[in-house]
Design a protein around this motif. Structure first.
Motif, PDB file in Angstrom:
ATOM      1  N   HIS A 195       7.199 -15.298 -44.418  1.00  0.00           N
ATOM      2  CA  HIS A 195       6.568 -14.874 -43.171  1.00  0.00           C
ATOM      3  C   HIS A 195       7.515 -14.890 -41.970  1.00  0.00           C
ATOM      4  O   HIS A 195       7.664 -13.879 -41.280  1.00  0.00           O
ATOM      5  CB  HIS A 195       5.329 -15.734 -42.890  1.00  0.00           C
ATOM      6  CG  HIS A 195       4.770 -15.504 -41.525  1.00  0.00           C
ATOM      7  ND1 HIS A 195       4.252 -14.282 -41.145  1.00  0.00           N
ATOM      8  CD2 HIS A 195       4.688 -16.305 -40.437  1.00  0.00           C
ATOM      9  CE1 HIS A 195       3.869 -14.361 -39.878  1.00  0.00           C
ATOM     10  NE2 HIS A 195       4.124 -15.561 -39.428  1.00  0.00           N
ATOM     11  N   ILE A 196       8.164 -16.017 -41.720  1.00  0.00           N
ATOM     12  CA  ILE A 196       9.004 -16.127 -40.516  1.00  0.00           C
ATOM     13  C   ILE A 196      10.167 -15.122 -40.564  1.00  0.00           C
ATOM     14  O   ILE A 196      10.379 -14.383 -39.591  1.00  0.00           O
ATOM     15  CB  ILE A 196       9.520 -17.582 -40.313  1.00  0.00           C
ATOM     16  CG1 ILE A 196       8.338 -18.536 -40.110  1.00  0.00           C
ATOM     17  CG2 ILE A 196      10.508 -17.671 -39.161  1.00  0.00           C
ATOM     18  CD1 ILE A 196       7.652 -18.429 -38.769  1.00  0.00           C
ATOM     19  N   LEU A 222       2.427 -22.283 -37.530  1.00  0.00           N
ATOM     20  CA  LEU A 222       2.273 -22.609 -38.941  1.00  0.00           C
ATOM     21  C   LEU A 222       1.222 -23.694 -39.110  1.00  0.00           C
ATOM     22  O   LEU A 222       1.162 -24.631 -38.319  1.00  0.00           O
ATOM     23  CB  LEU A 222       3.601 -23.080 -39.528  1.00  0.00           C
ATOM     24  CG  LEU A 222       4.677 -22.005 -39.632  1.00  0.00           C
ATOM     25  CD1 LEU A 222       5.972 -22.609 -40.146  1.00  0.00           C
ATOM     26  CD2 LEU A 222       4.219 -20.900 -40.563  1.00  0.00           C
ATOM     27  N   LYS A 223       0.420 -23.503 -40.149  1.00  0.00           N
ATOM     28  CA  LYS A 223      -0.629 -24.504 -40.393  1.00  0.00           C
ATOM     29  C   LYS A 223      -0.033 -25.767 -40.995  1.00  0.00           C
ATOM     30  O   LYS A 223      -0.448 -26.847 -40.739  1.00  0.00           O
ATOM     31  CB  LYS A 223      -1.679 -23.917 -41.349  1.00  0.00           C
ATOM     32  CG  LYS A 223      -2.501 -22.819 -40.713  1.00  0.00           C
ATOM     33  CD  LYS A 223      -3.648 -22.403 -41.591  1.00  0.00           C
ATOM     34  CE  LYS A 223      -3.242 -21.570 -42.775  1.00  0.00           C
ATOM     35  NZ  LYS A 223      -2.728 -20.238 -42.484  1.00  0.00           N
ATOM     36  N   ARG A 224       1.005 -25.531 -41.849  1.00  0.00           N
ATOM     37  CA  ARG A 224       1.594 -26.676 -42.535  1.00  0.00           C
ATOM     38  C   ARG A 224       2.779 -27.209 -41.741  1.00  0.00           C
ATOM     39  O   ARG A 224       3.499 -26.430 -41.120  1.00  0.00           O
ATOM     40  CB  ARG A 224       2.086 -26.255 -43.921  1.00  0.00           C
ATOM     41  CG  ARG A 224       0.990 -26.033 -44.887  1.00  0.00           C
ATOM     42  CD  ARG A 224       1.543 -25.427 -46.155  1.00  0.00           C
ATOM     43  NE  ARG A 224       1.984 -24.071 -45.925  1.00  0.00           N
ATOM     44  CZ  ARG A 224       1.159 -23.026 -45.928  1.00  0.00           C
ATOM     45  NH1 ARG A 224      -0.112 -23.200 -46.168  1.00  0.00           N
ATOM     46  NH2 ARG A 224       1.592 -21.817 -45.691  1.00  0.00           N
ATOM     47  N   LEU A 242       5.991  -9.499 -30.712  1.00  0.00           N
ATOM     48  CA  LEU A 242       5.052  -9.883 -31.774  1.00  0.00           C
ATOM     49  C   LEU A 242       4.638 -11.325 -31.534  1.00  0.00           C
ATOM     50  O   LEU A 242       5.482 -12.147 -31.143  1.00  0.00           O
ATOM     51  CB  LEU A 242       5.716  -9.744 -33.144  1.00  0.00           C
ATOM     52  CG  LEU A 242       5.989  -8.313 -33.584  1.00  0.00           C
ATOM     53  CD1 LEU A 242       6.837  -8.287 -34.846  1.00  0.00           C
ATOM     54  CD2 LEU A 242       4.695  -7.574 -33.836  1.00  0.00           C
ATOM     55  N   ILE A 279       3.374 -17.016 -34.688  1.00  0.00           N
ATOM     56  CA  ILE A 279       2.253 -17.573 -35.444  1.00  0.00           C
ATOM     57  C   ILE A 279       2.523 -19.062 -35.620  1.00  0.00           C
ATOM     58  O   ILE A 279       3.606 -19.446 -36.073  1.00  0.00           O
ATOM     59  CB  ILE A 279       2.121 -16.914 -36.839  1.00  0.00           C
ATOM     60  CG1 ILE A 279       2.154 -15.386 -36.718  1.00  0.00           C
ATOM     61  CG2 ILE A 279       0.894 -17.404 -37.578  1.00  0.00           C
ATOM     62  CD1 ILE A 279       0.928 -14.731 -36.196  1.00  0.00           C
ATOM     63  N   ARG A 311       8.715 -11.645 -40.042  1.00  0.00           N
ATOM     64  CA  ARG A 311       8.231 -11.486 -38.676  1.00  0.00           C
ATOM     65  C   ARG A 311       9.399 -11.320 -37.703  1.00  0.00           C
ATOM     66  O   ARG A 311       9.367 -10.475 -36.803  1.00  0.00           O
ATOM     67  CB  ARG A 311       7.379 -12.696 -38.291  1.00  0.00           C
ATOM     68  CG  ARG A 311       6.741 -12.588 -36.943  1.00  0.00           C
ATOM     69  CD  ARG A 311       6.733 -13.922 -36.227  1.00  0.00           C
ATOM     70  NE  ARG A 311       6.621 -13.708 -34.802  1.00  0.00           N
ATOM     71  CZ  ARG A 311       7.648 -13.518 -33.992  1.00  0.00           C
ATOM     72  NH1 ARG A 311       8.880 -13.504 -34.442  1.00  0.00           N
ATOM     73  NH2 ARG A 311       7.464 -13.309 -32.710  1.00  0.00           N
ATOM     74  N   LEU A 365       2.882 -10.247 -41.076  1.00  0.00           N
ATOM     75  CA  LEU A 365       1.623 -10.543 -40.373  1.00  0.00           C
ATOM     76  C   LEU A 365       1.079 -11.929 -40.656  1.00  0.00           C
ATOM     77  O   LEU A 365       0.621 -12.623 -39.760  1.00  0.00           O
ATOM     78  CB  LEU A 365       0.545  -9.550 -40.836  1.00  0.00           C
ATOM     79  CG  LEU A 365       0.331  -8.270 -40.075  1.00  0.00           C
ATOM     80  CD1 LEU A 365      -0.826  -7.506 -40.694  1.00  0.00           C
ATOM     81  CD2 LEU A 365       0.070  -8.542 -38.616  1.00  0.00           C
ATOM     82  N   ASP A 396       1.164 -15.693 -42.910  1.00  0.00           N
ATOM     83  CA  ASP A 396       1.925 -16.680 -43.679  1.00  0.00           C
ATOM     84  C   ASP A 396       1.132 -17.090 -44.916  1.00  0.00           C
ATOM     85  O   ASP A 396       0.073 -17.705 -44.791  1.00  0.00           O
ATOM     86  CB  ASP A 396       2.182 -17.911 -42.797  1.00  0.00           C
ATOM     87  CG  ASP A 396       2.926 -19.000 -43.548  1.00  0.00           C
ATOM     88  OD1 ASP A 396       3.593 -18.681 -44.551  1.00  0.00           O
ATOM     89  OD2 ASP A 396       2.841 -20.158 -43.117  1.00  0.00           O
ATOM     90  N   ASP A 397       1.646 -16.720 -46.096  1.00  0.00           N
ATOM     91  CA  ASP A 397       0.929 -17.120 -47.313  1.00  0.00           C
ATOM     92  C   ASP A 397       1.603 -18.335 -47.971  1.00  0.00           C
ATOM     93  O   ASP A 397       1.301 -18.671 -49.105  1.00  0.00           O
ATOM     94  CB  ASP A 397       0.824 -15.948 -48.309  1.00  0.00           C
ATOM     95  CG  ASP A 397       2.178 -15.528 -48.866  1.00  0.00           C
ATOM     96  OD1 ASP A 397       3.201 -16.093 -48.454  1.00  0.00           O
ATOM     97  OD2 ASP A 397       2.198 -14.630 -49.735  1.00  0.00           O
TER      98      ASP A 397
END
Lengths: 56, 172
Positions: free
Chosen positions: B36-37, A41-43, A36, A39, B40, B28, B30-31
């Motif tokens: 999320h982590i 992280l934005k923050r 997978l 991702i 995932r 899927l 990250d809110d």
């Protein structure tokens, strides 16, 4: 224990096959073996901020 | 007896697992709620063990509802920016759809069609428990019907469902 597990798995597969024959479930094997995606992280995490302040 | 809850780091991971949309959507995107982590990573453990995911076809109806909530909160931003908010929103939804398809492609899986029998069972579960939403009850009905006790969900309603093995990472 292992035999019990295998027997439970065959019961699940048998039920899934039965439902598939009636069109009530549809099977799809994996079409990608990739991991997978990670991702980004934005923050920034709180730890990142603490490290940044400590470095100053 | 409430659900038997599991950490996401528990092993072995179940070979068959009913996945509620709450788990898939958190795995899927990250809110910012901190799910999320862990979600995932657990999804990656399931993928790596070649576990079979079982999910209801309703996930594809729930998805745009989830994308809308995430887009409105600023958590779902398109990579491809448009000239106006409408194009941005359409791009964001279509990128999220592609992510969902790409996620599912990595698993051995069964998509369960919602039959009248499942709807009746879900209806009964909503009445029986009083706290389950219809969609959550449907995941429990699928679990009962297939004889698969393991459910991955990040929705606190599942905690008090009897007889299930709940993979929620003890987060909800």
């Amino acid at each position: 224990m292992e035999i019990e597990k295998r027997s439970r798995h065959s019961q699940i597969e048998a039920r899934l096959k039965e439902l598939a024959s009636k069109g009530e479930v549809s099977f799809q094997d994996r079409t990608s073996s990739d991991r997978l995606p990670e991702i980004k992280l934005k923050r920034k995490s709180r730890l990142d901020r603490v490290v940044k302040v400590a470095k100053r | 007896m409430p659900a038997n809850r599991h950490l996401f780091s528990s092993t072995p991971v179940p070979p068959y697992i009913v996945t509620d949309s709450s788990f898939i959507f958190h795995a899927l995107i990250d809110d910012g709620r901190g799910f999320h982590i862990p979600a995932r990573d657990f999804a990656e453990a399931l993928r790596s063990a070649n576990s079979t995911l079982l999910y209801s076809s309703l996930i594809f109806l729930e998805a745009p509802q989830c994308w809308r909530r995430l887009h409105n909160s600023g958590a779902l931003v398109p990579m491809q920016r448009g000239m106006d908010p409408l194009t941005d929103r359409i791009n964001a939804f279509s990128e999220a759809d592609a992510k969902l398809i790409g996620f599912l492609a990595r698993f051995r899986k069964y998509e369960v069609r919602i039959t009248k029998a499942l709807m009746r069972a879900a209806n009964h579960l909503v009445a029986h428990y009083g706290f389950l939403s219809s969609h959550d009850a449907l995941a429990v009905a699928v679990s009962d019907d297939l004889g698969v006790a393991d459910i991955a969900a990040l929705d606190r309603d599942f905690k008090n469902v009897n007889g299930i093995e709940l993979w929620d990472g003890l987060l909800t």
